[in-house]
Scaffold this active site. Structure first.
Site, PDB file in Angstrom:
ATOM      1  N   HIS A 128       0.813  -1.219   0.000  1.00 33.49           N
ATOM      2  CA  HIS A 128       0.000   0.000   0.000  1.00 33.49           C
ATOM      3  C   HIS A 128       0.842   1.263   0.000  1.00 33.49           C
ATOM      4  CE1 HIS A 128       0.430  -0.128   4.514  1.00 33.49           C
ATOM      5  NE2 HIS A 128       0.412   1.186   4.354  1.00 33.49           N
ATOM      6  N   ASP A 158       0.321  -7.599   1.579  1.00 30.76           N
ATOM      7  CA  ASP A 158       0.787  -6.218   1.699  1.00 30.76           C
ATOM      8  C   ASP A 158       2.308  -6.118   1.708  1.00 30.76           C
ATOM      9  OD1 ASP A 158       0.293  -3.510   1.717  1.00 30.76           O
ATOM     10  OD2 ASP A 158       0.152  -3.363   3.896  1.00 30.76           O
ATOM     11  N   SER A 232       4.565   2.667   7.938  1.00 33.16           N
ATOM     12  CA  SER A 232       4.279   1.515   7.093  1.00 33.16           C
ATOM     13  C   SER A 232       5.479   1.139   6.239  1.00 33.16           C
ATOM     14  CB  SER A 232       3.084   1.812   6.182  1.00 33.16           C
ATOM     15  OG  SER A 232       1.910   1.953   6.926  1.00 33.16           O
TER      16      SER A 232
END
Length: 478
Positions: A128, A158, A232
């Site tokens: 993402h 992911d 992230s």
């Protein structure tokens, strides 16, 4: 004193004492010093012989030496997308009438990444973080910014893999994340809110977490180390400076921008490493399957099957030639465990399968006729080209629905059409990329396994029920 114990003492001491007061020693008269034997002056309280802060004469340990090795391997990841902006907003009529009035705008976002192979320049991050990017670059801890080559990504876990060119990179070694225990100390490094090279610490709060909303196949490490937007793709490391996880999400009922509340999630390094190897070799991830349809065991089903506890996944269909059929699974079997993990429902079984590569061994604990039996098999891969299912589908590339979409609602099932080659049989029959095939002449199905079984006889009259743009259509294939 063990390393972890000493570090715990350092954390306690740091919390108890905001600083350490300096002790001023009164200098002795020079004459007295000359006359007396040379005796080392007593050290101030709380100072070890090394000059470092101490407890009971023992130097307080610090995370700094470990972080000096780790921080250079954590990079900032810059995602740049070119978007067309029209003064008419999203109105399709005016956008078509006045295309010259649209302007290009650059949208940029920032995440984190981890160098895991310095020689080859391999960088792991989250899917993402780089999703939809036209350009990706990374910024090293020394301030250099390098263009990144996209090697592949896996939306379902992911994970994304990139490569950068530089002669003097620093990498973090991957640890065996299966050895993590609840209570182990961990440190998160990343770029939360754009603050580069930020370090937070905490413990492992849980392992094997799933059912996180909006994410596909899951086997997360949960930690209370602060993980915020921008973290992230960053590193979760143990106290030896080894990578145990890739930080991916934080949970907050008020939304991610509300800040950290001590519930963060990281993808285990074992899973990230497995996905990385597949992405490096082929750019895609191949997943195995048992080739069975299952349903969650509720109280009514448990009573009907005569089992004491309403849990597990009951087999409702075994597809011919698949791994489950070869292993001897039968309709009515209740799968309560897989590879040593507890299976409480059909979703848990799908999750365990989805995290395994093709040909991975799978040992199932099955309730059958009032007793528990162990069944072993190896997962197989279903083809994705339409011609393998029916000649009238040649030119179409098929896939199972994204697991994140399945988790949003139990009512969505079927097969997704990823691509359709122009001029192919599938294109002539009216299929388009993005179509959701919900049913066929032979009935409804949940996934590729069921679709293949439905078309096993290659019926003369083949009609597909297709959802496109929120509407349902019937396509009669020639």
């Amino acid at each position: 004193m063990k390393s972890s114990t000493r570090i715990l003492m350092s954390l306690i001491a740091a919390a108890a004492f905001g600083g350490m007061a300096a002790t001023v020693l009164t200098d002795l008269p020079r004459q007295a010093r000359a006359a007396e034997p040379a005796v080392p002056a007593p050290l101030p309280a709380g100072v070890a012989a090394s000059g470092l802060p101490s407890i009971d004469g023992q130097p307080l340990p610090s995370l700094a030496p470990m972080l000096e090795r780790v921080i250079p391997a954590v990079v900032g990841v810059h995602n740049t997308r070119r978007v067309q902006v029209s003064p008419f907003g999203n109105d399709p009529f005016f956008r078509r009438m006045f295309p010259e009035m649209s302007q290009e705008r650059l949208d940029q976002s920032l995440g984190s990444g981890v160098v895991v192979d310095a020689q080859r320049g391999l960088v792991l991050t989250n899917h993402h973080v780089i999703e939809g990017a036209d350009e990706v670059s990374v910024t090293l801890s020394d301030g250099r910014t390098l263009p990144a080559e996209f090697l592949g990504s896996d939306p379902e876990t992911d994970i994304a893999l990139m490569r950068v060119e530089s002669a003097d990179l620093t990498a973090i070694p991957l640890a065996d994340s299966s050895t993590l225990r609840v209570g182990d100390f961990v440190v998160a490094v990343g770029n939360p809110f754009g603050f580069s090279q930020t370090v937070t610490s905490g413990i492992v709060s849980a392992v094997g977490r799933s059912n996180v909303p909006g994410i596909g196949f899951q086997n997360f490490i949960q930690t209370d180390a602060s993980i915020n937007p921008g973290n992230s793709g960053g590193a979760l490391v143990n106290l030896r400076g080894e990578l145990v996880g890739i930080n991916t999400a934080s949970f907050n009922v008020r939304g991610s921008m509300a800040g950290n509340i001590g519930i963060g999630f990281a993808i285990p390094s074992n899973l990230a490493g497995s996905v990385m190897r597949q992405l490096e070799n082929s750019g895609t991830v191949r997943r195995g399957t048992l080739g069975v349809d299952t349903q969650t065991v509720d109280a009514r089903i448990a009573q009907g099957l005569g089992i004491a506890e309403a849990r597990g996944a009951v087999v409702t269909r075994v597809h011919e030639g698949a791994a489950g059929a070869r292993a001897g699974l039968r309709t009515g079997d209740v799968i309560v465990g897989a590879n040593g993990q507890r299976v409480d429902n059909a979703e848990a079984l799908r999750n365990i399968q989805g995290l395994q590569p093709v040909d991975a061994p799978m040992t199932l604990s099955v309730l059958r006729d009032g007793r528990t039996v162990e069944i072993s098999t190896r997962l197989t891969e279903l083809p994705r080209d339409g011609a393998s299912y029916d000649p009238r589908l040649a030119g179409a590339t098929l896939s199972d629905l994204p697991e994140a979409l399945r988790r949003q609602t139990d009512r969505i099932s079927g097969v997704l059409v990823e691509r359709v080659e122009p001029g192919s049989a599938a294109a002539r029959n009216g299929l388009r990329a993005g179509d959701l095939i919900r049913a066929a002449t032979g009935g409804q199905f949940h996934d590729l396994s069921g679709f293949r079984a439905t078309l096993a006889g290659q019926p003369d009259a083949l009609v597909l029920l297709v959802v496109r743009g929120g509407r349902q259509y019937q396509l009669r294939l020639q």
